[in-house]
Design a protein around this motif. Structure first.
Motif, PDB file in Angstrom:
ATOM      1  N   TRP A   1       0.808  -1.209   0.000  1.00 29.40           N
ATOM      2  CA  TRP A   1       0.000   0.000   0.000  1.00 29.40           C
ATOM      3  C   TRP A   1       0.841   1.260   0.000  1.00 29.40           C
ATOM      4  O   TRP A   1       0.417   2.308  -0.460  1.00 29.40           O
ATOM      5  CB  TRP A   1      -0.984  -0.006   1.166  1.00 29.40           C
TER       6      TRP A   1
ATOM      7  N   MET B   1       3.319   1.627  -1.803  1.00 25.57           N
ATOM      8  CA  MET B   1       3.545   1.876  -3.222  1.00 25.57           C
ATOM      9  C   MET B   1       2.248   2.289  -3.920  1.00 25.57           C
ATOM     10  O   MET B   1       2.278   2.886  -4.988  1.00 25.57           O
ATOM     11  CB  MET B   1       4.143   0.646  -3.876  1.00 25.57           C
ATOM     12  N   MET B   2       1.117   1.942  -3.329  1.00 20.40           N
ATOM     13  CA  MET B   2      -0.156   2.384  -3.896  1.00 20.40           C
ATOM     14  C   MET B   2      -0.392   3.864  -3.610  1.00 20.40           C
ATOM     15  O   MET B   2      -0.882   4.608  -4.446  1.00 20.40           O
ATOM     16  CB  MET B   2      -1.317   1.586  -3.288  1.00 20.40           C
TER      17      MET B   2
ATOM     18  N   VAL C   1       3.035   9.503  -3.467  1.00 21.92           N
ATOM     19  CA  VAL C   1       2.801  10.753  -4.177  1.00 21.92           C
ATOM     20  C   VAL C   1       3.456  10.654  -5.548  1.00 21.92           C
ATOM     21  O   VAL C   1       4.574  10.171  -5.672  1.00 21.92           O
ATOM     22  CB  VAL C   1       3.409  11.930  -3.388  1.00 21.92           C
ATOM     23  N   LYS C   2       2.792  11.066  -6.557  1.00 21.91           N
ATOM     24  CA  LYS C   2       3.286  11.121  -7.932  1.00 21.91           C
ATOM     25  C   LYS C   2       3.411   9.753  -8.606  1.00 21.91           C
ATOM     26  O   LYS C   2       2.920   9.560  -9.689  1.00 21.91           O
ATOM     27  CB  LYS C   2       4.617  11.844  -8.026  1.00 21.91           C
ATOM     28  N   TYR C   3       4.078   8.782  -7.976  1.00 17.59           N
ATOM     29  CA  TYR C   3       4.212   7.522  -8.705  1.00 17.59           C
ATOM     30  C   TYR C   3       3.391   6.382  -8.110  1.00 17.59           C
ATOM     31  O   TYR C   3       3.509   5.247  -8.511  1.00 17.59           O
ATOM     32  CB  TYR C   3       5.680   7.122  -8.889  1.00 17.59           C
ATOM     33  N   GLY C   4       2.543   6.681  -7.155  1.00 21.12           N
ATOM     34  CA  GLY C   4       1.675   5.639  -6.613  1.00 21.12           C
ATOM     35  C   GLY C   4       0.521   5.332  -7.554  1.00 21.12           C
ATOM     36  O   GLY C   4       0.117   6.168  -8.365  1.00 21.12           O
ATOM     37  N   ALA C   5      -0.008   4.116  -7.435  1.00 22.17           N
ATOM     38  CA  ALA C   5      -1.070   3.689  -8.349  1.00 22.17           C
ATOM     39  C   ALA C   5      -2.350   4.493  -8.160  1.00 22.17           C
ATOM     40  O   ALA C   5      -3.012   4.848  -9.126  1.00 22.17           O
ATOM     41  CB  ALA C   5      -1.349   2.204  -8.142  1.00 22.17           C
TER      42      ALA C   5
ATOM     43  N   ASN D   1      -2.226   8.044  -9.647  1.00 22.71           N
ATOM     44  CA  ASN D   1      -2.156   7.995 -11.092  1.00 22.71           C
ATOM     45  C   ASN D   1      -3.479   7.594 -11.708  1.00 22.71           C
ATOM     46  O   ASN D   1      -3.913   8.160 -12.699  1.00 22.71           O
ATOM     47  CB  ASN D   1      -1.046   7.037 -11.530  1.00 22.71           C
ATOM     48  N   LEU D   2      -4.122   6.624 -11.071  1.00 18.37           N
ATOM     49  CA  LEU D   2      -5.440   6.212 -11.535  1.00 18.37           C
ATOM     50  C   LEU D   2      -6.408   7.387 -11.390  1.00 18.37           C
ATOM     51  O   LEU D   2      -7.170   7.702 -12.303  1.00 18.37           O
ATOM     52  CB  LEU D   2      -5.926   5.013 -10.718  1.00 18.37           C
TER      53      LEU D   2
ATOM     54  N   ARG E   1      -5.729  10.484 -11.396  1.00 17.86           N
ATOM     55  CA  ARG E   1      -5.444  11.517 -12.384  1.00 17.86           C
ATOM     56  C   ARG E   1      -5.987  11.128 -13.753  1.00 17.86           C
ATOM     57  O   ARG E   1      -6.548  11.952 -14.459  1.00 17.86           O
ATOM     58  CB  ARG E   1      -3.930  11.721 -12.470  1.00 17.86           C
ATOM     59  N   GLN E   2      -5.825   9.837 -14.115  1.00 19.69           N
ATOM     60  CA  GLN E   2      -6.349   9.410 -15.409  1.00 19.69           C
ATOM     61  C   GLN E   2      -7.862   9.516 -15.453  1.00 19.69           C
ATOM     62  O   GLN E   2      -8.442   9.772 -16.491  1.00 19.69           O
ATOM     63  CB  GLN E   2      -5.892   7.980 -15.709  1.00 19.69           C
TER      64      GLN E   2
ATOM     65  N   ASP F   1      -5.624  14.793  -7.842  1.00 18.97           N
ATOM     66  CA  ASP F   1      -4.354  15.386  -8.208  1.00 18.97           C
ATOM     67  C   ASP F   1      -3.277  14.327  -8.003  1.00 18.97           C
ATOM     68  O   ASP F   1      -3.296  13.597  -7.020  1.00 18.97           O
ATOM     69  CB  ASP F   1      -4.106  16.597  -7.295  1.00 18.97           C
TER      70      ASP F   1
ATOM     71  N   TYR G   1      -0.469  14.719  -7.102  1.00 19.20           N
ATOM     72  CA  TYR G   1       0.329  15.061  -5.927  1.00 19.20           C
ATOM     73  C   TYR G   1      -0.470  14.960  -4.640  1.00 19.20           C
ATOM     74  O   TYR G   1      -0.078  15.483  -3.610  1.00 19.20           O
ATOM     75  CB  TYR G   1       0.890  16.481  -6.063  1.00 19.20           C
TER      76      TYR G   1
END
Lengths: 301, 488, 293
Positions: free
Chosen positions: A129, A131-132, A135-139, A142-143, A145-146, A151, A153
Motif C-alpha cells: 500500500w 507503493m499504492m 505521491v506522484k508515482y503511486g497507483a 495515477n489512476l 489523475r487518469q 491530483d 500530488y
C-alpha cells in the motif's frame, strides 16, 4: 446406542502423557518468559545502561498510566483507528459474504481470491500500500489523475485525519476478508428450510434478512468482531511500515508506542509494564463486552 | 632430570629448525594474505551499507586474506538488537557499525584501539581525519574506540535553473525588494521557498515546489535535523549548566514557528519523507532548494538519474544575521563509524581489517561511489583529484563541505542522547502536523527531557553534559538568549 | 426450491417478474464481487508489475500499468546482491519445520482433549490471553532464555517459538476434527491389539489427513508472516524473508524500489499458493481462528 467404552477408557497417566509435549513447550516458551517479563516490569532494565537492573516497584506502571501523555494519546489513537475499521470490516464482510452465498458456480475460487489479503503479513500489506499511496508515482494517484478525480500530488499522509483514513483503508483491505470468511461460515450454517418457509409465508428478501439472517448470524458476528477487536489492539506492522506513527503522533497505536519504548528507547522494563497495561485493558474490554452481551440476552429473555 | 633437559633441548632444536625454515621461505609467499582463512562477522544497518563494503572486500581479501560476512539488521531494530547481544556479554560479530550519537550506549563494548595500534603498528592516518569528526566520533571516556565510515554533515544544494532564470529574478525582486540569490539566511530561505512554490519556475507548465525537507518522526528523528540548524543559529543550546533544557526558549520557538509557517511550501508527503525522497525531488528538478546530507551531491552529479548535472550549486546551510554577521550552524548528523567488539575472538584480524577499510585509498572508493550514501571524512578525500573531477562541479561540492566544517554543531552525545533527540523530534512533528502549537510541543519536549534526565541520574547527566558543553564551547557554540530577538 | 417452482407454475406472471428480479440480482451479485476482486487484488497487481518494470518506468507519466518489456533484473538483484536466495530458503525451512512440529506436538494434545476433556475450559482462556499478548512482552525474556541456551541465530530457536505460538490454534482446530471422528473405528483397531498411540498414528491420522493439511498450511503461512521474533532471534545465517522486506523500508527505499517490490512479490507467494490449495477449506478453517498466530 452402544457407547464404545474401550476408546474412552484410559490409564490415569495417559491424558497427561499425550498433552505433555505441548505443555512442556508452552511452559518453556510462554509461561516462563511471561513470568520473567512480569518480574522485569517492576525493574528498571535499560539496554543502554547495561545488563544490571534493580527493583523500582510500581514506578513503570504509574508512569505509563499517569505520566506518559504519549502513551495515553496512543490509547485514543488506537480507539480512533479501531472503531471505523471494525464497523467497515463488519459491513463489507457481511455484504461480500452474502453476495458469495448467492453464487452457485466457482464459489471456492472466488472466495480463495478474496481471502488472499488476510493471509498476507501486515508488513507486506503495508509495503504494497505504500507503493499504492505514493505521491506522484503511486497507483491510486495515477489512476485518480487518469480518471480526472485526483491530483497526482495528493498526499495521503498530509494531515492526521487523512492519514487515519489511509490507515483504516489498508486495515479494512487487509482484514475484511477474514470477517467475510467467518460470516460466510455462519451463513452456510443457517438451515435453508427457514428461508423456504419464510418465502412460503410471503416474506420479501428484506424481511428474510432482518428476521432470519441477522438474528441467526448474531453470534458469529460477535465472535468475529471480538477476534478483530483483540487483534486490532495489537496493530503494529501496518503502522510500522506505512506511517511510523506519523504525521506527528496521529497514528501511533498502543502496540507501536510500546515497541518504541522497548526498541528505540531501550527501556525494556517500561515496555514490559506497558504490555501488561495493554493486556489488562483488553481483558477488561473483553469481559465488559461479554457482560453486556449477557445482560442484553437476559433482557431479551 | 637429565631426561627432562635432553627432551627440552631437542624440542628447542626442532623449534629452531622450523623457525629457520620459515624465515628461509621467499618473502612474498609468507607475507601474502597473512590472515588467509579468516572470516570476520560484520553487522550493518541497511542493504546499501552492505553494498558499500562490497567495494573494498576484494582488495581486503587480496591483501590480507580476510573475508567479511555481513549481516544486515534493519535500521529500526539495529541498536536494540546489537545492544541485546552486547549486554549478554558476548557478540556474534567482530566488526560493528554504529551511529556515533549512540557512543554512550556502545562505547563500553568496544576494544580500545590504542594498545593494538602499538602492538600491530597500525596506521589509521589520524592526522588525515577531518578534525571535527575526530573530535566527536571516535572516543568513549577518552579512549579511542572507533573509526569513521560515513562523515555525515548537511550542506545546501540549489538548482541554478531556478535561481539564474532572468524572469524569476525580476519577479522575485518585484515581490521581495531584494535580489534573488541562493539563500544565506533563514528569512531568505523561507522567502525563496514561498516564491518558488506551486508553479513552473523552470519555464515549463509543471507544478513544482518551494523547497525540500525530511520530516518523518523516524530513526533518530529526521525532523530534528531541520529544526536544529535554525535553533542554533538563533543562539540556542541543548541544556544550561544545570541540565535545564533550553529547547523551549525563544530560539527554539522561533525556529519551530518558522517551520510550521512555511509548511505549505514543501512538497506533498513531506511529513513522512525520510532522507532519500527530497533528494530524489532535487535531482529530478522538482524542488529548487534543499539542505541535506553530503551524499546528495553524488546523486546530483549522477547523470543516470539526475537532470541537474552541472546545473546545481553547493553551499553552506543558511544561518541567521546577528548584528550584521551571518551565523551558520549546520548539523553533524549521526553518520556511521566502525568499532571492534571487545568480545570478538579475532580482535587482531579485525583491527587489521578496520585499518584496511579506513585507509585513505580504500575509504575513498566507498565515499566516491554514487550509490553508497557514504560521505567523505578524510581530508584527503576532499583533496582527491579523482573525486574533484568525478562529476561537473564536484570540486565546488567538496569545497562547500570543507567550508562547513568550522561551523558544525554535533549531537548532544551524553548518555541517552538518542532518546533526547527522538523525543524532541516527535514533538516537532506534532507541531508540524498541527496537533500541538509550537509552544506546547517544545514545552512538552522539555518535560520529556527532564524525565529522561531524572531517570538517568541528574548528577551523572550533568557531569557528562559539562564535558560535552565544554567541547561545544571550544567549537564556538554557546547559548545566547538575545539572538532569537535580533536575528534577521 | 421445489416449492418455488411449483408456485411459479401456478402464477406465471409473478414467475416472470421473479425471473427478472433474479436475473438482475445475479448481475448485481457478480458486479459486486468483481468490484471486490479489483479492490482486494489490485495492490498485488501493482506490486507485480512494478517489480517487472525498468527503473525509468517507476516515475513515468502516464503510469506504466503493464511494462512493455518485463524484466527480471530486480529479482536477479535481490538474489545476487541482497542474498535473497538465502532469506527465501530460510523462510521455507523454518516455516516447514514449524509446520511439522506444530502438527506433531498438537495432535496428541488435541487427542487428549477430545477424548478425555483434558484441561477443561482452560484451553479457550489460554487461547484468548495468548491472542491479546503483544509480542514485545515475550520477546526479551525469550531472547534471554535463548542466549543462555545458545540457540539464537539457530533454526531450532525460531521453530520452537513458532510451534508454540501456533499450538493453541492448531489444537483448537484438531479437537474439532477429532470430535467428529467415530469412536467405533478407533475401538475396532484397539480390539485388534493396537496400542493407543498406534491407533492414533495408523488409523486416525490417515482419515483426518485433510483436516491436518488445513492446520499445516495455516501454520505455514502464520510462520512465514511473522517478523518481530524473526528480527530479534535470528542472525546472519537464519534471517527470513520478512526481515529482508523490512530492511527496504527505510533509508534507501527510493534507490531499491524495484528490489523492494520484488521482495514483496516473493513474500506474498505462499499466501497465494495456500489460498489456492485450501479453496474448499478456507471457510471452515480460517473462520475458526485466523492466521495471524
Amino acid at each position: 446406542m452402544r457407547i464404545p467404552a474401550l476408546a474412552l477408557k484410559r490409564k490415569q497417566w495417559e491424558p497427561f502423557a499425550f498433552a505433555s509435549p505441548a505443555m512442556v513447550l508452552i511452559a518453556f516458551v510462554i509461561v516462563f518468559p511471561l513470568a520473567y517479563s512480569f518480574y522485569l516490569s517492576f525493574q528498571n532494565f535499560d539496554l543502554s545502561v547495561g545488563p544490571e537492573h534493580e527493583f523500582v516497584g510500581l514506578k513503570n506502571y504509574t508512569e505509563g498510566i499517569f505520566r506518559d501523555p504519549r502513551f495515553l494519546g496512543s490509547v485514543w489513537n488506537t480507539a480512533v483507528i479501531i472503531a471505523p475499521s471494525l464497523v467497515l470490516e463488519l459491513l463489507l464482510g457481511l455484504g461480500i459474504a452474502m453476495l458469495l452465498s448467492r453464487v452457485l458456480h466457482g464459489r471456492p475460487i472466488i472466495t480463495a481470491l478474496l481471502a488472499i489479503p488476510a493471509m498476507v503479513s501486515p508488513v507486506m500489506a503495508a509495503m504494497a500500500w505504500r507503493m499504492m499511496f505514493g505521491v506522484k508515482y503511486g497507483a491510486i494517484n495515477n489512476l485518480g489523475r487518469q480518471l480526472g478525480i485526483l491530483d497526482v500530488y495528493f498526499d495521503w499522509f498530509s494531515s492526521p485525519f487523512i492519514s487515519i483514513v489511509a490507515v483504516v483503508l489498508v486495515e479494512v483491505w487487509h482484514n475484511t476478508p477474514f470477517m467475510m470468511l467467518v460470516l460466510l461460515a455462519g451463513l452456510q450454517s443457517i438451515p435453508q428450510e427457514l428461508y423456504e418457509a419464510a418465502r412460503v409465508d410471503g416474506a420479501n428478501p428484506w424481511q428474510r434478512f432482518w428476521s432470519i439472517t441477522l438474528p441467526l448470524l448474531k453470534f458469529t458476528m460477535v465472535v468475529g468482531v471480538m477476534i478483530r477487536l483483540i487483534d486490532l489492539t495489537k496493530l503494529f506492522g501496518l503502522i510500522f511500515v506505512l506511517t511510523y506513527g506519523g504525521p506527528g503522533g496521529s497514528t501511533e497505536t498502543v502496540a507501536f508506542t510500546t515497541y518504541l519504548a522497548g526498541f528505540k528507547d531501550f527501556r525494556m522494563s517500561y515496555a514490559a509494564a506497558l504490555s501488561y497495561v495493554i493486556v489488562g485493558g483488553v481483558l477488561i474490554l473483553t469481559l465488559l463486552f461479554f457482560w453486556m452481551q449477557r445482560v442484553r440476552e437476559a433482557r431479551a429473555a | 632430570m637429565k631426561r627432562f633437559w635432553s627432551a627440552t633441548s631437542v624440542a628447542f632444536l626442532l623449534g629452531g629448525l622450523v623457525m629457520l625454515g620459515w624465515l628461509a621461505l621467499p618473502g612474498p609467499a609468507r607475507s601474502a594474505r597473512p590472515y588467509e582463512g579468516t572470516t570476520l562477522r560484520t553487522v550493518v544497518n541497511a542493504e546499501f551499507v552492505k553494498y558499500s563494503l562490497s567495494l573494498v572486500e576484494g582488495d581486503l581479501y587480496d591483501k590480507l586474506g580476510i573475508k567479511l560476512e555481513i549481516e544486515v539488521i534493519p535500521g529500526d531494530a539495529f541498536v536494540a538488537k546489537t545492544l541485546l547481544e552486547f549486554n549478554s556479554g558476548q557478540s556474534p560479530w567482530d566488526l560493528v557499525m554504529f551511529g556515533p550519537s549512540n557512543m554512550p550506549d556502545y562505547g563500553r563494548h568496544f576494544e580500545p584501539l590504542d594498545p593494538w595500534i602499538q602492538k600491530l603498528k597500525l596506521d589509521f592516518g589520524m592526522d588525515d581525519i577531518v578534525p571535527v569528526f575526530a573530535k566527536v566520533m571516535l572516543r568513549h571516556q577518552g579512549k579511542l574506540v572507533s573509526m569513521p565510515y560515513d562523515g555525515d554533515i548537511h550542506i545546501m544544494y540549489w538548482n541554478k535553473v531556478a535561481f539564474d532564470r532572468p524572469e524569476n529574478k525580476q519577479k522575485f525582486k518585484a515581490k521581495y525588494k531584494y535580489d534573488l540569490q541562493p539563500p544565506k539566511t533563514w528569512r531568505q530561505w523561507d522567502d525563496a521557498a514561498e516564491f518558488f512554490h506551486g508553479w513552473g519556475w523552470d519555464g515549463t507548465q509543471a507544478k513544482l515546489f518551494g523547497a525540500g525537507a525530511s520530516y518523518k518522526p523516524s530513526g533518530s528523528g529526521y525532523s530534528y535535523h531541520w529544526w536544529r540548524p535554525r535553533f542554533f543559529s538563533y543562539g540556542g543550546q541543548y541544556f544550561d549548566a544545570n541540565m535545564k533544557p533550553l529547547i523551549n526558549t525563544a530560539a527554539g520557538l522561533r525556529a519551530l514557528e518558522e517551520m510550521v509557517k512555511t509548511m505549505p511550501y514543501y512538497p506533498p508527503g513531506v511529513l513522512l519523507f525520510e532522507s532519500e525522497e527530497p533528494k530524489t525531488m532535487l535531482v529530478k528538478g522538482e524542488v529548487p532548494l534543499l539542505y541535506s546530507w553530503t551524499s546528495t551531491g553524488k546523486r546530483v552529479g549522477n547523470a543516470t538519474e539526475s537532470v541537474i548535472v552541472g546545473k546545481a550549486g553547493f553551499g553552506l546551510v543558511p544561518g541567521a544575521d546577528i548584528d550584521g554577521k551571518i551565523v551558520n550552524r549546520p548539523d553533524i548528523t549521526p553518520g556511521r563509524a566502525f568499532g571492534v567488539s571487545k568480545y570478538s575472538k579475532k580482535i587482531e584480524a579485525t583491527m587489521k581489517a578496520l585499518e584496511f577499510i579506513s585507509l585513505p585509498e580504500q575509504s575513498l572508493k566507498i565515499v566516491m561511489d554514487a550509490k553508497t550514501i557514504m560521505d567523505p571524512w578524510r581530508v584527503s578525500h576532499l583533496k582527491s583529484e579523482k573525486f574533484r573531477k568525478l562529476f561537473p562541479d564536484a570540486d565546488k561540492y567538496l569545497d562547500a563541505i570543507q567550508a562547513s566544517f568550522p561551523y558544525l554543531v554535533p549531537d548532544p552525545v551524553i548518555p541517552a542522547a538518542d532518546e533526547y533527540q527522538r523525543k524532541l523530534s516527535f514533538e516537532i512533528t506534532e507541531a508540524l502536523a498541527k496537533r500541538k502549537s509550537p509552544k506546547e510541543a517544545l514545552d512538552s519536549a522539555a518535560r520529556e527531557w527532564d524525565k529522561i534526565t531524572e531517570r538517568r541520574g541528574p548528577e551523572k547527566q550533568k557531569a557528562a553534559w559539562a564535558e560535552k558543553s565544554a567541547e561545544m564551547k571550544s567549537l564556538g557554540i554557546e547559548y545566547h538568549a538575545d539572538w532569537a530577538a535580533k536575528a534577521k | 426450491m421445489a416449492i418455488a417452482l411449483e408456485r411459479s407454475a401456478v402464477v406465471p406472471q409473478r414467475a416472470k417478474r421473479h425471473r427478472i428480479w433474479r436475473g438482475l440480482g445475479d448481475a448485481l451479485t457478480y458486479l459486486g464481487l468483481a468490484t471486490a476482486l479489483v479492490f482486494f487484488l489490485g495492490p498485488f497487481f501493482w506490486i507485480l508489475t512494478t517489480s517487472l518494470k525498468g527503473n525509468e518506468d517507476f516515475f513515468a507519466f502516464p503510469p506504466v500499468w503493464i511494462p512493455a518489456e518485463p524484466s527480471l533484473k530486480h529479482y536477479v538483484g535481490l538474489f545476487t546482491r541482497s542474498s535473497g536466495a538465502r532469506y527465501f530458503t530460510n523462510s521455507m525451512v523454518i516455516s516447514t519445520l514449524s509446520m511439522i512440529s506444530a502438527l506433531v506436538v498438537s495432535l496428541p494434545t488435541a487427542y487428549s482433549i477430545a477424548r478425555w476433556r483434558f484441561g477443561g475450559g482452560l484451553l479457550s482462556i489460554f487461547l484468548l490471553v495468548l491472542r491479546m499478548l503483544p509480542a514485545i512482552a515475550l520477546i526479551i525474556p525469550i531472547y534471554i532464555v535463548y542466549r543462555t541456551l545458545g540457540i539464537t541465530n539457530n533454526y531450532l530457536g525460531l521453530v520452537v517459538v513458532y510451534t508454540v505460538l501456533y499450538i493453541p490454534f492448531a489444537v483448537w482446530l484438531l479437537v474439532g476434527f477429532l470430535r467428529d471422528f467415530p469412536l467405533e473405528i478407533e475401538e475396532a483397531a484397539m480390539i485388534d491389539g493396537c496400542s493407543r498411540l498406534r491407533a492414533l498414528a495408523q488409523v486416525i491420522v490417515p482419515i483426518i489427513a485433510p483436516g491436518m493439511a488445513v492446520v499445516a498450511l495455516f501454520s505455514f503461512i502464520a510462520t512465514w508472516n511473522e517478523f518481530l521474533f524473526a528480527i530479534v532471534l535470528t542472525g546472519i545465517e537464519t534471517k527470513t524473508m520478512m526481515v529482508l522486506v523490512t530492511s527496504f523500508t527505510s533509508g534507501g527505499t527510493d534507490m531499491f524500489y524495484g528490489e523492494a517490490s520484488a521482495s514483496v512479490v516473493l513474500g506474498v507467494l505462499p499466501a497465494f499458493a495456500v489460498a489456492f490449495m485450501l479453496q474448499r477449506y478456507l471457510v471452515k478453517g480460517l473462520a475458526l481462528g485466523g492466521t495471524k498466530g
